[in-house]
Motif scaffolding. Sequence first.
Motif, PDB file in Angstrom:
ATOM      1  N   ASP A  38       0.827  -1.200   0.000  1.00  0.00           N
ATOM      2  CA  ASP A  38       0.000   0.000   0.000  1.00  0.00           C
ATOM      3  C   ASP A  38       0.866   1.257   0.000  1.00  0.00           C
ATOM      4  N   ALA A  39       0.354   2.320  -0.611  1.00  0.00           N
ATOM      5  CA  ALA A  39       1.096   3.580  -0.663  1.00  0.00           C
ATOM      6  C   ALA A  39       1.186   4.245   0.704  1.00  0.00           C
ATOM      7  N   GLY A  40       0.274   3.904   1.603  1.00  0.00           N
ATOM      8  CA  GLY A  40       0.272   4.484   2.942  1.00  0.00           C
ATOM      9  C   GLY A  40      -0.765   3.792   3.797  1.00  0.00           C
ATOM     10  N   PRO A  41      -0.842   4.153   5.075  1.00  0.00           N
ATOM     11  CA  PRO A  41      -1.757   3.448   5.982  1.00  0.00           C
ATOM     12  C   PRO A  41      -3.225   3.669   5.669  1.00  0.00           C
ATOM     13  N   ASP A  42      -3.560   4.725   4.938  1.00  0.00           N
ATOM     14  CA  ASP A  42      -4.962   5.028   4.649  1.00  0.00           C
ATOM     15  C   ASP A  42      -5.320   4.791   3.193  1.00  0.00           C
ATOM     16  N   THR A  43      -4.515   3.995   2.487  1.00  0.00           N
ATOM     17  CA  THR A  43      -4.736   3.791   1.056  1.00  0.00           C
ATOM     18  C   THR A  43      -6.062   3.106   0.767  1.00  0.00           C
ATOM     19  N   ARG A  44      -6.445   2.149   1.594  1.00  0.00           N
ATOM     20  CA  ARG A  44      -7.669   1.387   1.317  1.00  0.00           C
ATOM     21  C   ARG A  44      -8.389   1.046   2.604  1.00  0.00           C
ATOM     22  N   ASP A  45      -9.654   0.695   2.439  1.00  0.00           N
ATOM     23  CA  ASP A  45     -10.458   0.266   3.571  1.00  0.00           C
ATOM     24  C   ASP A  45      -9.857  -1.007   4.158  1.00  0.00           C
ATOM     25  N   GLN A  46      -9.787  -1.075   5.490  1.00  0.00           N
ATOM     26  CA  GLN A  46      -9.140  -2.197   6.156  1.00  0.00           C
ATOM     27  C   GLN A  46     -10.081  -3.359   6.449  1.00  0.00           C
ATOM     28  N   GLY A  47     -11.364  -3.220   6.126  1.00  0.00           N
ATOM     29  CA  GLY A  47     -12.284  -4.325   6.355  1.00  0.00           C
ATOM     30  C   GLY A  47     -13.100  -4.132   7.609  1.00  0.00           C
ATOM     31  N   GLY A  48     -13.850  -5.157   7.953  1.00  0.00           N
ATOM     32  CA  GLY A  48     -14.840  -5.059   9.020  1.00  0.00           C
ATOM     33  C   GLY A  48     -14.297  -5.290  10.408  1.00  0.00           C
ATOM     34  N   SER A  49     -15.155  -5.819  11.258  1.00  0.00           N
ATOM     35  CA  SER A  49     -14.863  -5.977  12.676  1.00  0.00           C
ATOM     36  C   SER A  49     -14.239  -7.347  12.950  1.00  0.00           C
ATOM     37  N   LEU A  50     -13.346  -7.383  13.927  1.00  0.00           N
ATOM     38  CA  LEU A  50     -12.655  -8.607  14.335  1.00  0.00           C
ATOM     39  C   LEU A  50     -12.966  -8.910  15.789  1.00  0.00           C
ATOM     40  N   ASP A  51     -13.050 -10.186  16.134  1.00  0.00           N
ATOM     41  CA  ASP A  51     -13.140 -10.560  17.543  1.00  0.00           C
ATOM     42  C   ASP A  51     -11.823 -11.237  17.933  1.00  0.00           C
ATOM     43  N   LEU A  52     -11.156 -10.666  18.926  1.00  0.00           N
ATOM     44  CA  LEU A  52      -9.874 -11.211  19.376  1.00  0.00           C
ATOM     45  C   LEU A  52     -10.093 -12.049  20.628  1.00  0.00           C
ATOM     46  N   GLY A 117       0.876   2.684  15.674  1.00  0.00           N
ATOM     47  CA  GLY A 117       1.301   3.704  16.623  1.00  0.00           C
ATOM     48  C   GLY A 117       2.258   3.202  17.675  1.00  0.00           C
ATOM     49  N   SER A 118       2.357   1.880  17.834  1.00  0.00           N
ATOM     50  CA  SER A 118       3.246   1.307  18.848  1.00  0.00           C
ATOM     51  C   SER A 118       4.652   1.072  18.326  1.00  0.00           C
ATOM     52  N   LEU A 119       4.867   1.217  17.015  1.00  0.00           N
ATOM     53  CA  LEU A 119       6.159   0.899  16.407  1.00  0.00           C
ATOM     54  C   LEU A 119       7.058   2.126  16.349  1.00  0.00           C
ATOM     55  N   HIS A 120       8.365   1.878  16.291  1.00  0.00           N
ATOM     56  CA  HIS A 120       9.319   2.965  16.132  1.00  0.00           C
ATOM     57  C   HIS A 120       9.053   3.690  14.808  1.00  0.00           C
ATOM     58  N   PRO A 121       9.187   4.995  14.757  1.00  0.00           N
ATOM     59  CA  PRO A 121       8.987   5.724  13.497  1.00  0.00           C
ATOM     60  C   PRO A 121       9.854   5.152  12.381  1.00  0.00           C
ATOM     61  N   GLY A 122       9.259   5.014  11.195  1.00  0.00           N
ATOM     62  CA  GLY A 122      10.000   4.517  10.040  1.00  0.00           C
ATOM     63  C   GLY A 122      10.082   3.014   9.929  1.00  0.00           C
ATOM     64  N   THR A 123       9.445   2.285  10.863  1.00  0.00           N
ATOM     65  CA  THR A 123       9.496   0.814  10.801  1.00  0.00           C
ATOM     66  C   THR A 123       8.846   0.300   9.524  1.00  0.00           C
ATOM     67  N   VAL A 124       7.696   0.886   9.160  1.00  0.00           N
ATOM     68  CA  VAL A 124       6.952   0.414   7.987  1.00  0.00           C
ATOM     69  C   VAL A 124       7.382   1.206   6.758  1.00  0.00           C
ATOM     70  N   ARG A 125       7.760   0.487   5.719  1.00  0.00           N
ATOM     71  CA  ARG A 125       8.139   1.091   4.437  1.00  0.00           C
ATOM     72  C   ARG A 125       6.970   0.884   3.462  1.00  0.00           C
ATOM     73  N   TRP A 126       6.221   1.936   3.226  1.00  0.00           N
ATOM     74  CA  TRP A 126       5.044   1.851   2.369  1.00  0.00           C
ATOM     75  C   TRP A 126       5.462   1.874   0.895  1.00  0.00           C
ATOM     76  N   GLY A 127       4.541   1.434   0.036  1.00  0.00           N
ATOM     77  CA  GLY A 127       4.788   1.454  -1.403  1.00  0.00           C
ATOM     78  C   GLY A 127       5.797   0.436  -1.862  1.00  0.00           C
ATOM     79  N   HIS A 128       5.940  -0.660  -1.128  1.00  0.00           N
ATOM     80  CA  HIS A 128       6.883  -1.725  -1.475  1.00  0.00           C
ATOM     81  C   HIS A 128       6.097  -3.016  -1.758  1.00  0.00           C
ATOM     82  N   ALA A 129       5.726  -3.202  -3.011  1.00  0.00           N
ATOM     83  CA  ALA A 129       5.058  -4.437  -3.433  1.00  0.00           C
ATOM     84  C   ALA A 129       6.118  -5.462  -3.799  1.00  0.00           C
TER      85      ALA A 129
END
Length: 377
Positions: A38-52, A117-129
Motif C-alpha cells: 500500500d502507498a500508505g496506511p490510509d490507502t484502502r479500507d481495512q475491512g470489518g470488525s474482528l473478535d480477538l 502507533g506502537s512501532l518505532h517511526p520509520g518501521t513500515v516502508r510503504w509502497g513496497h510491493a
Amino acid sequence: MTTTASPRIAVVGAGPGGLTCARILQRHGITVSVYDRDAGPDTRDQGGSLDLHADNGQIALREAGLLDDFFRLSRPEGQEMRQLDPSGAVLFHHVPERDERFKPEIDRGRLRDLLLGSLHPGTVRWGHALRAVDGPADGPRRLRFANGAVVDCDLVVGADGAWSAVRRALSGATPRYSGVSFLEAWFHDVPARHPEVAELVGPGGAAAADGERGLFAQRNGGDHVRVYVIQRVPADWIAAAGLDPRDTRGIRAHLVDRYGHWSPRLLRLVTDNDGPYVDRPIHALPVPHTWEHSPTATLLGDAAHLMPPLGVGVNLALLDACELALALAHQDTVGRAVRAYEETMLPRSTRTARLLDGAAEHLLSTELPDFAAADGR
C-alpha cells in the motif's frame, strides 16, 4: 548461521500479524523492517470488525504490551449474536455478560492504527510491493520490489496474506476457491438512515441461512454495519449473470430474485446498502499446507494457513506473530528460532485447517451453530 543478536529481519505485510510480530521484536530490542504494498496506511479500507479471543489473539496483544489499549478501544457488546430464519424469526440470541471479555470486537482499522502507533517511526516502508524473493535457502535472502528497491535480509517473514509473494519461495501451494462467495454491502449512520437495520443487527451480529444462501450482518464502530451476502455460486458468478461488479442496480435485482422469498425485514440487508457491493470469493489453502524448513524464510497468518472466515484467521495470525517473535528473542540463531516456531505453528494450523476444511458451507447451514463450542468453552 546468523545469530539473533543483530539479524536483518524483513516482515512483508503490514496487517495485524506482521505488525504484531514487529512490535514484539522491538520490545525485545530486535531491529525489524516491515514492507507493505500500500502507498500508505490510509490507502484502502481495512475491512470489518474482528473478535480477538482470550486464548490466542489477546495473548499476543498482552505480549505486545497493548492489551489494555485493546480493551479500551474494543466493543465488548459486539459479542452479542442473533441467529434468525429467512422469515426473520429469532432462533437464538446470545447476550454477553456485563464483564465478558472472551472475544470483544474491534474494527480492523482501529487495531491496525493501534499497532502502527506502537512501532518505532520509520518501521513500515510503504509502497513496497514484493515481486520476488531470491537467494539461497541458507541466506542471505534478497527481496526485489516493484518500485525497484532491493533489500538483503537474514530472515524474511511472509505476513502478506492469502496471495503471499513470500510463500512462493517456500511452497508451490496456491489458494483454491471454496465454492462459497461473499458479497459485501455497507450501511452508514444506521441509527438515522437505516433504523430497521440497526434494530435487526443490534450491537453485535445477526445471521440467517436457508441451506443455499445466507446473510451475516455485523455492527462496526461509528454506527456502521457491514453485511455479507453468502452464496454457493461459481467464483465468476457476477460475469456469468451478464453483470459487471460496478453495476449495483443490476446486482441488486439479481439478489432480489435469489432472496425474494426471504422476509422484507431481512431483504433490506440485500437491497438498502449505501454504495456498491464488493465481491469477495472465499479461498483456502490445501490441507495440510507445509513446506521444507528454511532457516531464512517463514510464513505466518493467511500466508501460512488461509482458511474460511470463521473467526480464527486473525487470532491465529497474532498468535503466530507472537510465537515467532519470542522464538527470535530467545533462541541463539535465526535458524533455530524459525524451526522452533514452525514445530509449534505447523501442527496447530494443520489441526485447525482440518477442522475448517470445507467449512465455508456451514455459513449456509440451517442448523444452529454451537456458539459455546466456537468460543472454546
